[in-house]
Design an enzyme around this catalytic site. Structure first.
Site, PDB file in Angstrom:
ATOM      1  N   GLU A   1      12.812  -4.548  -9.924  1.00 21.04           N
ATOM      2  CA  GLU A   1      11.633  -3.759 -10.293  1.00 21.04           C
ATOM      3  C   GLU A   1      11.973  -2.606 -11.244  1.00 21.04           C
ATOM      4  O   GLU A   1      11.192  -2.296 -12.143  1.00 21.04           O
ATOM      5  CB  GLU A   1      10.966  -3.216  -9.018  1.00 21.04           C
ATOM      6  CG  GLU A   1      10.372  -4.334  -8.163  1.00 21.04           C
ATOM      7  CD  GLU A   1       9.866  -3.859  -6.805  1.00 21.04           C
ATOM      8  OE1 GLU A   1       9.957  -2.645  -6.513  1.00 21.04           O
ATOM      9  OE2 GLU A   1       9.370  -4.714  -6.034  1.00 21.04           O
TER      10      GLU A   1
ATOM     11  N   ASN B   1      -3.890   1.909  -1.297  1.00 21.87           N
ATOM     12  CA  ASN B   1      -2.881   2.579  -0.452  1.00 21.87           C
ATOM     13  C   ASN B   1      -1.900   3.457  -1.234  1.00 21.87           C
ATOM     14  O   ASN B   1      -0.816   3.773  -0.765  1.00 21.87           O
ATOM     15  CB  ASN B   1      -2.165   1.566   0.444  1.00 21.87           C
ATOM     16  CG  ASN B   1      -1.395   0.531  -0.336  1.00 21.87           C
ATOM     17  OD1 ASN B   1      -1.375   0.568  -1.567  1.00 21.87           O
ATOM     18  ND2 ASN B   1      -0.744  -0.382   0.358  1.00 21.87           N
TER      19      ASN B   1
ATOM     20  N   LYS C   1       0.162   4.754  -7.592  1.00 27.83           N
ATOM     21  CA  LYS C   1      -0.785   3.746  -8.074  1.00 27.83           C
ATOM     22  C   LYS C   1      -2.044   4.397  -8.678  1.00 27.83           C
ATOM     23  O   LYS C   1      -2.280   5.598  -8.474  1.00 27.83           O
ATOM     24  CB  LYS C   1      -1.152   2.814  -6.922  1.00 27.83           C
ATOM     25  CG  LYS C   1      -0.009   1.901  -6.446  1.00 27.83           C
ATOM     26  CD  LYS C   1      -0.534   1.013  -5.313  1.00 27.83           C
ATOM     27  CE  LYS C   1       0.514   0.089  -4.739  1.00 27.83           C
ATOM     28  NZ  LYS C   1      -0.058  -0.711  -3.626  1.00 27.83           N
TER      29      LYS C   1
ATOM     30  N   ARG D   1      10.291   3.948   1.621  1.00 23.19           N
ATOM     31  CA  ARG D   1       9.338   3.090   2.356  1.00 23.19           C
ATOM     32  C   ARG D   1       8.792   3.832   3.583  1.00 23.19           C
ATOM     33  O   ARG D   1       7.609   3.762   3.885  1.00 23.19           O
ATOM     34  CB  ARG D   1      10.019   1.792   2.826  1.00 23.19           C
ATOM     35  CG  ARG D   1      10.482   0.862   1.711  1.00 23.19           C
ATOM     36  CD  ARG D   1       9.432  -0.007   1.120  1.00 23.19           C
ATOM     37  NE  ARG D   1       8.827  -0.937   2.038  1.00 23.19           N
ATOM     38  CZ  ARG D   1       7.899  -1.830   1.683  1.00 23.19           C
ATOM     39  NH1 ARG D   1       7.482  -1.901   0.420  1.00 23.19           N
ATOM     40  NH2 ARG D   1       7.368  -2.655   2.564  1.00 23.19           N
TER      41      ARG D   1
HETATM   42  P1  IDP Z   1       3.878  -3.013   0.276  1.00 28.28           P
HETATM   43  O1  IDP Z   1       3.196  -2.339  -0.889  1.00 28.28           O
HETATM   44  O2  IDP Z   1       3.816  -2.153   1.512  1.00 28.28           O
HETATM   45  O3  IDP Z   1       5.268  -3.495  -0.040  1.00 28.28           O
HETATM   46  P2  IDP Z   1       3.063  -5.805   0.100  1.00 28.28           P
HETATM   47  O4  IDP Z   1       2.883  -6.731   1.249  1.00 28.28           O
HETATM   48  O5  IDP Z   1       4.227  -6.015  -0.796  1.00 28.28           O
HETATM   49  O6  IDP Z   1       3.001  -4.301   0.654  1.00 28.28           O
HETATM   50  O7  IDP Z   1       1.729  -5.917  -0.762  1.00 28.28           O
HETATM   51  C1  IDP Z   1       1.646  -5.320  -2.048  1.00 28.28           C
HETATM   52  C2  IDP Z   1       0.342  -4.568  -2.169  1.00 28.28           C
HETATM   53  O8  IDP Z   1      -0.706  -5.515  -2.136  1.00 28.28           O
HETATM   54  C3  IDP Z   1       0.042  -3.622  -1.014  1.00 28.28           C
HETATM   55  O9  IDP Z   1       0.598  -2.342  -1.210  1.00 28.28           O
HETATM   56  C4  IDP Z   1      -1.460  -3.583  -1.027  1.00 28.28           C
HETATM   57  O10 IDP Z   1      -1.938  -2.645  -1.992  1.00 28.28           O
HETATM   58  C5  IDP Z   1      -1.838  -4.971  -1.476  1.00 28.28           C
HETATM   59  N1  IDP Z   1      -2.145  -5.826  -0.339  1.00 28.28           N
HETATM   60  C6  IDP Z   1      -1.274  -6.429   0.488  1.00 28.28           C
HETATM   61  N2  IDP Z   1      -1.889  -7.145   1.418  1.00 28.28           N
HETATM   62  C7  IDP Z   1      -3.215  -6.997   1.154  1.00 28.28           C
HETATM   63  C8  IDP Z   1      -4.387  -7.501   1.783  1.00 28.28           C
HETATM   64  O11 IDP Z   1      -4.348  -8.242   2.773  1.00 28.28           O
HETATM   65  N3  IDP Z   1      -5.564  -7.101   1.223  1.00 28.28           N
HETATM   66  C9  IDP Z   1      -5.648  -6.291   0.146  1.00 28.28           C
HETATM   67  N4  IDP Z   1      -4.574  -5.807  -0.468  1.00 28.28           N
HETATM   68  C10 IDP Z   1      -3.365  -6.143   0.034  1.00 28.28           C
HETATM   69 MG    MG Z   2       5.949  -4.957  -1.387  1.00 26.20          MG
END
Ligand code: IDP
Ligand code: MG
Length: 199
Positions: A176, A162, A59, A135
């Site tokens: 994707e 992240n 990212k 993952r």
């Molecule tokens: P993942 O990337 O681990 O699959 P997802 O739940 O799909 O996580 O969320 C996509 C991205 O959205 C996350 O990687 C994170 O950067 C962002 N994100 C998810 N939940 C939150 C939140 O509660 N606050 C801020 N950013 C979030």
């Molecule tokens: Mg995701």
């Protein structure tokens, strides 16, 4: 000969059953039954694991911090094979399509702003159980909860920064990969180290 070896590898790939079929009780289906006989590998009680492809993104935060090489290196070192790789600017339409499942959530707009704010490095990685493996290498979404040794724990502090993305299921991976790569951008190649990575 080289060609015969490639042919053998290709045949092996085609024959691979759709799920892990080790002889151990852990590899049985939840109802306790053994998976159906689908190849001679099962008959021989050898572990044959599923090879998959997954979409991976370094990212914008990680690219800006100069961590792209370090992050890709971890996945390569693990044994995953690169079949697609590029630096690209994500546009809003691509971002909205990619994160469609999060539309309407409070963090959606910030997420789209973030992912379009600087280039990403997009990759397609291939290997045994690649979806789960990548993952697990990334760690949990929140770096605070991610296990030390994972990318998100080792390089991050906050959920919205992240560093990495990876597909979470075979359905997501197929969807994707199509968003980020044209078929012609994916390379089918034989890696000479495969026999030291796959049994
Ligand atoms: P993942 O990337 O681990 O699959 P997802 O739940 O799909 O996580 O969320 C996509 C991205 O959205 C996350 O990687 C994170 O950067 C962002 N994100 C998810 N939940 C939150 C939140 O509660 N606050 C801020 N950013 C979030
Ligand atoms: Mg995701």
């Amino acid at each position: 000969s080289e060609t015969a070896h490639h042919e053998f590898e290709r045949a092996r790939w085609r024959q691979a059953p759709r799920r892990s079929t080790c002889g151990s009780p852990a590899s049985r289906f939840r109802d306790g039954n053994r998976p159906p006989l689908r190849s001679r590998h099962i008959f021989l009680e050898l572990p044959t694991l599923e090879r998959e492809r997954t979409l991976f993104l370094v990212k914008p935060d990680a690219v800006q911090r100069g961590l792209a090489g370090e992050i890709i290196k971890r996945l390569e070192s693990r044994g995953l094979k690169l079949v697609g790789l590029k630096l690209m600017q994500v546009t809003r339409p691509i971002a909205e399509k990619h994160y469609a499942e999060h539309k309407g959530k409070p963090f959606f707009e910030g997420l789209v702003q973030f992912i379009t704010s600087a280039p990403v490095v997009a990759a397609v990685l291939e290997g045994t159980n690649a979806i789960e493996i990548v993952r697990a290498t990334n760690g949990l979404t929140n770096p605070l909860k991610a296990a030390p040794g994972t990318i998100r724990a080792d390089f991050g502090l906050e959920m919205g920064r992240n560093l990495v993305h990876a597909s979470d299921s075979p359905t997501s991976a197929a969807r994707e990969i199509k968003i980020f790569f044209k078929p012609s951008e994916l390379v089918d190649w034989t890696r000479d180290s495969d026999r030291w990575i796959y049994e």
